[in-house]
Design a protein around this motif. Structure first.
Motif, PDB file in Angstrom:
ATOM      1  N   ASP A 105       0.842  -1.195   0.000  1.00 35.75           N
ATOM      2  CA  ASP A 105       0.000   0.000   0.000  1.00 35.75           C
ATOM      3  C   ASP A 105       0.881   1.249   0.000  1.00 35.75           C
ATOM      4  O   ASP A 105       1.686   1.436   0.919  1.00 35.75           O
ATOM      5  N   THR A 158       6.572   0.275   8.901  1.00 27.93           N
ATOM      6  CA  THR A 158       5.613  -0.833   8.932  1.00 27.93           C
ATOM      7  C   THR A 158       6.033  -2.002   8.047  1.00 27.93           C
ATOM      8  O   THR A 158       5.439  -3.081   8.125  1.00 27.93           O
ATOM      9  N   ARG A 166       1.305   3.391   3.217  1.00 29.91           N
ATOM     10  CA  ARG A 166       1.997   2.919   4.418  1.00 29.91           C
ATOM     11  C   ARG A 166       3.274   3.714   4.658  1.00 29.91           C
ATOM     12  O   ARG A 166       3.754   4.448   3.775  1.00 29.91           O
ATOM     13  N   ARG A 167       3.823   3.565   5.852  1.00 29.46           N
ATOM     14  CA  ARG A 167       5.076   4.233   6.192  1.00 29.46           C
ATOM     15  C   ARG A 167       6.201   3.202   6.313  1.00 29.46           C
ATOM     16  O   ARG A 167       5.946   2.018   6.533  1.00 29.46           O
TER      17      ARG A 167
END
Length: 278
Positions: free
Chosen positions: A259, A266, A262-263
């Motif tokens: 995704d 993660t 997201r960062r």
């Protein structure tokens, strides 16, 4: 049947330094561990066998070196501070299997220090060079089978993080081996007493990194870009770090089934591994 060795007497760091007219160097992060139970725990964590070669980085006054030497075939102790070499030699006089080397571990060839693969590395080091030391050890030949580090507790916890709290430091260690905290060491176990508690970190090294060796430069380039602006979504942090358009970064992430919103903290190593294959 195990051989019972005589107890190793405590080392009074303040008294040794005074005898040689020295003071701890704050610039070098010198805090000398002198608690015997903590030193014994570090040596036990290393699981040294009688035929093992040990590389110790930053022996200081030799407090830990003595515990390593009684179990190992040989110990190469690399000390950066030239002022500590005379007291270090004096403390280690009874241990003929210790070779003291003056120098910066990052400038030295590992093959000149140890003569066998699967050696054990031990260190009490400032946290800001932890990643550099580990990479130096694992990108050189021969490679260790185990690394035991005494570092700031919070940094040890960062290294052992799981996806959700990952950092560049955690990735740089976990790609090479499995880390775990063996024990906590209170600040009072050191002289002078630091402002933080420490921890014993053990890293058991994989036979091969989780990322293929030829892909490691790309892995570190990509992860550095991802964590360059860690508060941003990966779509934007990768675009900035890799100097590409956000749309290109988004396409890349989607192709890796990640995704774009997201960062970096993660992502797992497996997910970074999917990205570098694109």
């Amino acid at each position: 049947m195990s051989i019972k060795r005589p107890p190793i007497p405590p080392l009074d760091a303040a008294a040794v330094l005074k005898r040689y007219g020295l003071r701890p160097d704050k610039k070098l992060g010198q805090n000398f561990l002198q608690d015997s139970s903590a030193l014994e725990k570090i040596a036990q964590s290393a699981e040294i066998q009688a035929d093992d070669c040990v590389l110790e980085i930053g022996p200081g006054l030799g407090s830990l070196t003595r515990f390593l030497a009684v179990s190992a075939r040989s110990v190469a102790a690399v000390e950066l501070d030239p002022d500590l070499i005379p007291p270090l030699k004096a403390v280690l006089t009874p241990h003929s299997n210790v070779r003291i080397v003056h120098g910066d571990i990052l400038d030295l060839s590992i093959s000149d220090l140890v003569d066998q693969p699967g050696y054990i590395a031990a260190a009490n080091i400032p946290y800001n060079i932890t990643s550099a030391i580990i990479r130096h050890l694992l990108e050189s030949e021969p490679k260790p089978r185990r690394i035991v580090l005494t570092i700031q507790k919070e940094v040890a916890e960062r290294i052992c993080a799981t996806p959700g709290d990952m950092s560049l430091l955690a990735l740089s260690v976990q790609v090479y081996g499995s880390p775990r905290i063996v024990a906590k060491i209170p600040a009072g176990a050191f002289y002078p007493i630091p402002n933080v508690d420490s921890a014993i970190l053990r890293v058991d090294i994989y036979n091969e990194p989780l990322i293929p060796r030829e892909m490691l430069p790309h892995f570190f380039k990509l992860t550095k870009a991802g964590f360059g602006q860690k508060r941003k979504m990966l779509r934007n942090s990768l675009a900035a770090g890799l100097h590409i358009k956000p749309a290109e970064a988004e396409t890349m992430l989607k192709q890796a089934e990640i995704d774009p919103m997201r960062r970096a903290e993660t992502l797992s190593i497996d997910e970074w591994g999917r990205l570098i294959l694109l």
